[in-house]
Design a protein around this motif. Structure first.
Motif, PDB file in Angstrom:
ATOM      1  N   UNK A  31      67.282   4.218 -22.301  1.00 26.02           N
ATOM      2  CA  UNK A  31      67.312   3.370 -23.626  1.00 26.02           C
ATOM      3  C   UNK A  31      67.630   1.757 -23.308  1.00 26.02           C
ATOM      4  N   UNK A  32      66.792   1.149 -22.539  1.00 26.10           N
ATOM      5  CA  UNK A  32      67.111  -0.222 -22.298  1.00 26.10           C
ATOM      6  C   UNK A  32      66.849  -1.095 -23.554  1.00 26.10           C
ATOM      7  N   UNK A  33      66.507  -0.732 -24.584  1.00 26.55           N
ATOM      8  CA  UNK A  33      66.457  -1.283 -25.740  1.00 26.55           C
ATOM      9  C   UNK A  33      65.191  -1.860 -26.420  1.00 26.55           C
ATOM     10  N   UNK A  34      64.910  -2.502 -27.428  1.00 24.15           N
ATOM     11  CA  UNK A  34      63.516  -2.718 -28.129  1.00 24.15           C
ATOM     12  C   UNK A  34      62.534  -2.970 -27.273  1.00 24.15           C
ATOM     13  N   UNK A  35      62.739  -4.072 -26.136  1.00 24.97           N
ATOM     14  CA  UNK A  35      61.728  -4.567 -25.325  1.00 24.97           C
ATOM     15  C   UNK A  35      61.097  -3.433 -24.718  1.00 24.97           C
ATOM     16  N   UNK A  36      61.907  -2.110 -24.363  1.00 25.33           N
ATOM     17  CA  UNK A  36      61.098  -1.113 -23.726  1.00 25.33           C
ATOM     18  C   UNK A  36      60.048  -0.420 -24.890  1.00 25.33           C
TER      19      UNK A  36
ATOM     20  N   UNK B 246      51.180   9.429 -33.777  1.00 21.26           N
ATOM     21  CA  UNK B 246      51.631   9.509 -32.254  1.00 21.26           C
ATOM     22  C   UNK B 246      53.115   9.254 -31.831  1.00 21.26           C
ATOM     23  N   UNK B 247      53.714   9.718 -31.205  1.00 20.82           N
ATOM     24  CA  UNK B 247      55.283   9.404 -30.945  1.00 20.82           C
ATOM     25  C   UNK B 247      55.029   8.896 -29.325  1.00 20.82           C
ATOM     26  N   UNK B 248      55.589   7.752 -29.143  1.00 23.30           N
ATOM     27  CA  UNK B 248      55.265   7.032 -27.811  1.00 23.30           C
ATOM     28  C   UNK B 248      56.740   6.824 -27.349  1.00 23.30           C
ATOM     29  N   UNK B 249      57.327   7.502 -26.565  1.00 32.95           N
ATOM     30  CA  UNK B 249      58.750   7.244 -25.902  1.00 32.95           C
ATOM     31  C   UNK B 249      58.680   6.219 -25.083  1.00 32.95           C
ATOM     32  N   UNK B 250      59.923   5.674 -24.579  1.00 32.24           N
ATOM     33  CA  UNK B 250      60.032   4.536 -23.648  1.00 32.24           C
ATOM     34  C   UNK B 250      59.461   5.299 -22.195  1.00 32.24           C
TER      35      UNK B 250
ATOM     36  N   UNK C 222      46.204   1.401 -37.340  1.00 38.12           N
ATOM     37  CA  UNK C 222      46.623   2.422 -36.975  1.00 38.12           C
ATOM     38  C   UNK C 222      48.172   2.281 -36.741  1.00 38.12           C
ATOM     39  N   UNK C 223      48.881   3.319 -36.852  1.00 38.64           N
ATOM     40  CA  UNK C 223      50.533   3.420 -36.622  1.00 38.64           C
ATOM     41  C   UNK C 223      50.742   4.323 -35.369  1.00 38.64           C
ATOM     42  N   UNK C 224      52.007   4.234 -34.982  1.00 38.46           N
ATOM     43  CA  UNK C 224      52.745   5.065 -33.962  1.00 38.46           C
ATOM     44  C   UNK C 224      54.280   4.829 -34.157  1.00 38.46           C
ATOM     45  N   UNK C 225      55.110   5.779 -33.532  1.00 44.24           N
ATOM     46  CA  UNK C 225      56.418   5.569 -33.623  1.00 44.24           C
ATOM     47  C   UNK C 225      56.953   5.585 -32.095  1.00 44.24           C
ATOM     48  N   UNK C 226      57.762   4.788 -31.844  1.00 42.30           N
ATOM     49  CA  UNK C 226      58.602   4.632 -30.379  1.00 42.30           C
ATOM     50  C   UNK C 226      59.788   5.519 -30.613  1.00 42.30           C
ATOM     51  N   UNK C 227      59.949   6.500 -30.235  1.00 44.61           N
ATOM     52  CA  UNK C 227      61.369   7.339 -30.226  1.00 44.61           C
ATOM     53  C   UNK C 227      61.552   8.272 -29.089  1.00 44.61           C
ATOM     54  N   UNK C 228      62.896   8.017 -28.599  1.00 50.02           N
ATOM     55  CA  UNK C 228      63.417   8.758 -27.572  1.00 50.02           C
ATOM     56  C   UNK C 228      63.979  10.073 -27.761  1.00 50.02           C
TER      57      UNK C 228
END
Length: 207
Positions: free
Chosen positions: A83-88, A74-78, A56-62
């Motif tokens: 915007x603390x960076x890719x680890x978030x 699915x879109x999963x924000x931090x 399955x796939x999802x997107x991390x976007x703020x």
């Protein structure tokens, strides 16, 4: 001896995450994942390449979440502010994913390998590691280029990452150095080129 790339972890155990949560500062604060490359948004290229590699796939976007939602994922924000960076982004992915593993790739790398997840999974399983990251350069050399945003993580890493972020940790390599991480060599360095400026985007498109 070459490592077999047959995945030792089933696809259905892996959630893929496209990391698109940055500010795009070096690209004039535009949303990098939505910039066109060869007629399609950069994120679309990454989604297409990851789609067959994970269950399955999802997107991390703020930002521009409705635009990312148009990809029907699915879109999963931090879950952390500012915007603390890719680890978030990884933290959000590990929090939301319902699978045992999370595979991540950045939205600005449209040429990522089609065997990325299979090779990461094979190495992680073989070494019984908690995380696997991609590296390029001359195999066996000490000056390998690490690409920690191209990674495969066990879901069980969530408490470790949460604690690291709560202590204001931001550097990916520092977190990976503190857990059992295996580095997986890939021959094609261009597959991991990431686009940080509009000039780099136009240059790659012309190649």
């Amino acid at each position: 001896m070459a490592m077999a790339v047959t995945p030792s972890i089933s696809l259905q155990q892996i959630t893929g995450l496209v990391l698109a949560g940055g500010r795009g500062a070096r690209m004039g604060h535009v949303d990098k994942g939505l910039q066109l490359f060869r007629g399609k948004p950069l994120a679309a290229h990454v989604i297409e390449r990851l789609a067959g590699q994970t269950g399955t796939l999802a997107i991390n976007a703020n930002r521009h979440q409705s635009d990312y939602a148009a990809f029907n994922l699915p879109v999963w924000p931090d879950l952390l502010p500012d915007f603390p960076g890719p680890l978030a982004g990884l933290h959000s992915g590990l929090t939301h994913c319902a699978t045992d593993y999370l595979a991540a790739a950045p939205c600005d790398s449209p040429l990522l390998p089609m065997d990325l997840v299979a090779k990461l999974a094979a190495a992680l399983s073989l070494q019984q590691a908690d995380a696997a990251i991609a590296v390029t350069g001359r195999a066996g050399q000490t000056d390998l280029q690490r690409h920690p945003v191209f990674c495969l993580l066990r879901k069980t890493l969530l408490p470790s990452l949460t604690g690291f972020l709560q202590e204001d940790g931001r550097k990916m390599e520092r977190w990976f150095a503190g857990i059992h991480t295996v580095e997986v060599h890939f021959d094609d360095e261009t597959a991991f080129c990431n686009i940080n400026t509009l000039q780099e985007l136009r240059q790659l498109e012309s190649e």
